[in-house]
Write an enzyme that holds these catalytic residues in place. Sequence first.
Site, PDB file in Angstrom:
ATOM      1  N   SER A 102       7.764   9.609  11.366  1.00 29.61           N
ATOM      2  CA  SER A 102       6.678   9.592  10.720  1.00 29.61           C
ATOM      3  C   SER A 102       7.230   9.567   9.152  1.00 29.61           C
ATOM      4  O   SER A 102       7.614  10.644   8.654  1.00 29.61           O
ATOM      5  CB  SER A 102       5.778  10.581  10.985  1.00 29.61           C
ATOM      6  OG  SER A 102       4.595  10.576   9.804  1.00 29.61           O
ATOM      7  N   ARG A 140       3.100   5.943  -3.162  1.00 27.80           N
ATOM      8  CA  ARG A 140       3.763   6.742  -3.705  1.00 27.80           C
ATOM      9  C   ARG A 140       4.274   6.852  -4.941  1.00 27.80           C
ATOM     10  O   ARG A 140       4.802   7.535  -5.595  1.00 27.80           O
ATOM     11  CB  ARG A 140       5.336   6.202  -2.963  1.00 27.80           C
ATOM     12  CG  ARG A 140       5.474   6.856  -1.336  1.00 27.80           C
ATOM     13  CD  ARG A 140       6.324   5.738  -0.505  1.00 27.80           C
ATOM     14  NE  ARG A 140       6.400   6.325   0.864  1.00 27.80           N
ATOM     15  CZ  ARG A 140       5.576   6.271   1.796  1.00 27.80           C
ATOM     16  NH1 ARG A 140       4.563   5.382   1.438  1.00 27.80           N
ATOM     17  NH2 ARG A 140       6.161   6.656   3.056  1.00 27.80           N
ATOM     18  N   LYS A 149       0.886  -1.224   0.128  1.00 26.81           N
ATOM     19  CA  LYS A 149      -0.087  -0.055   0.031  1.00 26.81           C
ATOM     20  C   LYS A 149       0.743   1.159  -0.225  1.00 26.81           C
ATOM     21  O   LYS A 149       0.495   2.327  -0.819  1.00 26.81           O
ATOM     22  CB  LYS A 149      -0.923   0.009   1.149  1.00 26.81           C
ATOM     23  CG  LYS A 149      -1.836   1.180   1.430  1.00 26.81           C
ATOM     24  CD  LYS A 149      -2.951   0.826   2.197  1.00 26.81           C
ATOM     25  CE  LYS A 149      -2.790   1.198   3.752  1.00 26.81           C
ATOM     26  NZ  LYS A 149      -2.696   2.557   4.182  1.00 26.81           N
ATOM     27  N   SER A 150       1.747   1.381   0.863  1.00 25.97           N
ATOM     28  CA  SER A 150       2.854   2.594   0.890  1.00 25.97           C
ATOM     29  C   SER A 150       3.417   2.755  -0.527  1.00 25.97           C
ATOM     30  O   SER A 150       3.476   3.823  -0.787  1.00 25.97           O
ATOM     31  CB  SER A 150       3.908   2.316   1.988  1.00 25.97           C
ATOM     32  OG  SER A 150       3.449   2.317   3.365  1.00 25.97           O
ATOM     33  N   GLY A 161      -4.844   7.873   5.041  1.00 21.22           N
ATOM     34  CA  GLY A 161      -3.867   9.075   5.900  1.00 21.22           C
ATOM     35  C   GLY A 161      -2.580   9.413   5.034  1.00 21.22           C
ATOM     36  O   GLY A 161      -2.208  10.481   5.089  1.00 21.22           O
ATOM     37  N   ASP A 195       2.241  -0.735  12.240  1.00 19.71           N
ATOM     38  CA  ASP A 195       1.337  -1.146  11.776  1.00 19.71           C
ATOM     39  C   ASP A 195       0.870  -2.659  12.157  1.00 19.71           C
ATOM     40  O   ASP A 195      -0.327  -3.103  12.263  1.00 19.71           O
ATOM     41  CB  ASP A 195       0.808  -0.951  10.161  1.00 19.71           C
ATOM     42  CG  ASP A 195       0.803   0.582   9.928  1.00 19.71           C
ATOM     43  OD1 ASP A 195       0.490   1.237  10.778  1.00 19.71           O
ATOM     44  OD2 ASP A 195       1.179   0.654   8.488  1.00 19.71           O
TER      45      ASP A 195
HETATM   46  C1  S3P Z   1       2.872   5.132   6.042  1.00 15.24           C
HETATM   47  C2  S3P Z   1       3.434   5.444   7.400  1.00 15.24           C
HETATM   48  C3  S3P Z   1       3.033   4.870   8.837  1.00 15.24           C
HETATM   49  C4  S3P Z   1       1.982   3.828   8.702  1.00 15.24           C
HETATM   50  C5  S3P Z   1       0.919   4.002   7.875  1.00 15.24           C
HETATM   51  C6  S3P Z   1       1.584   4.104   6.256  1.00 15.24           C
HETATM   52  C7  S3P Z   1       3.399   5.582   5.066  1.00 15.24           C
HETATM   53  O1  S3P Z   1       2.604   6.149   9.193  1.00 15.24           O
HETATM   54  O2  S3P Z   1       1.371   3.853   9.809  1.00 15.24           O
HETATM   55  O3  S3P Z   1      -0.036   2.786   7.743  1.00 15.24           O
HETATM   56  O4  S3P Z   1       2.961   4.867   3.827  1.00 15.24           O
HETATM   57  O5  S3P Z   1       4.206   6.322   4.846  1.00 15.24           O
HETATM   58  P1  S3P Z   1       3.745   7.080  10.124  1.00 15.24           P
HETATM   59  O6  S3P Z   1       4.994   6.828   9.736  1.00 15.24           O
HETATM   60  O7  S3P Z   1       3.132   8.483   9.619  1.00 15.24           O
HETATM   61  O8  S3P Z   1       3.556   6.725  11.547  1.00 15.24           O
END
Ligand code: S3P
Length: 432
Positions: A168, A27, A22-23, A95, A319
Amino acid sequence: MGTRRFDPAGPLRGTVTPPADKSISHRAALLGAMTADPVTIRNYLRSDDTDSTLKAIQSLGAGVEGTEAELVIRGVGLHTAFETTGGLLDVGNAGTLMRMLPGWLAGQPGGAWTLDGDASIRARPVDRVAEPLRLMGATVEAREGRFPPLTVHGAELMGLEHELPVASAQVKSCLLIAGMLAEGQTAVTEPRPSRDHTERMLSGARAPFVREGRTARISQVDELELDDVVVPGDASSAAFLVAAACLVPRSRVVIADVGLNWTRTGFLRIAQRMGAVLLGDLEEVGTVADAEPTGEIDVAAAPLVGTVVEADEVPLAIDELPLVALLGCFADGETAVRGASELRHKESDRIAGVVDGLRALGADIEGTADGFAVRGGGGLRGGSLEARGDHRLAMLGAVAGLASEEGVEVVGVEAASVSYPTFERDLAALRK
Ligand code: S3P
């Protein structure tokens, strides 16, 4: 709201390829939209969250064609000629999109966009991106100064030296993107390492980017040259299957084609420490690379012992920490997670969700301000767990059900589709 029962399972057996990361999908779509030449993304995650990102970049004028096997993004360039210079962008439950996209919009003088999302997004703070973007020169408005909707007025940005108060990856990524549009250099320093997919992708896209320990520096640039991206399987989604295989006696499960970037495999190292028999070519901790390593994980159930997870490990397993609590219920002795107050600001307050959820199933668990402690060994009786609209709590409940004595009913199970639409099918395939 959908309710599903997950009954105790016999040994889990088989090989599963987890859904795409997902991340990395978020991106690839965002940086693809910032690239003038078309970018092909192979194995893009199709889920509620990553669909929100595709919709957002389309609203900004990027073209999206093809299927998840081969998605082509026709970007608008970094300093854009956006089709619209304003409007409402719906991030849904995502988020990562809510925090990363403002970095790009903030550097578009003359434009103004409002980002909004669902009820869970509206409860998640955005001040950690709003404040540094203001210091760089953008005008950013948020409800009560810290919650969405978030309105970003683009401006000519100035480079910034910024220390993140809390590690983060989302905030770091936002500022690195803004840094590409800002005069001079932008430096982002983290208190401890968080996932580095943005850094790897930016280096690969030949951005003027360097890493010095916990600091990432980026300079203003005219264009990105992002090559085609192949998205590996998601280590966080895979972690639910790994946990199931650790807990259900006599299980042996192979996870194929999964991302093994060390900034994402903290949970696997924690599970190993707890006694899980887990083999795989995990990337060495501390590796600095451009490529995303992938491989296989082979996991077998074994007796577990309690462990302590401290702040340094938290961002590398952020996570998956709910799963550490679940393993803790079955481990001898105490399992504790500390320094994880970030969990209170995820898709739900995950400390409350995990503590209330597992306690209702029979766990001996206490919440703290920044984590939880479980006295394990007794396993779980079973019962009902409320997903609270949070995909990771829904999947936690399902795995708990398989390992429990009486089964678990997950209320709001459909939340899993935010990151893992085929979760129930993949889990069921291992039970045969
Ligand atoms: C994410 C970073 C994490 C994670 C989120 C996805 C990302 O949050 O909890 O599910 O894709 O960069 P943070 O690193 O902001 O805590």
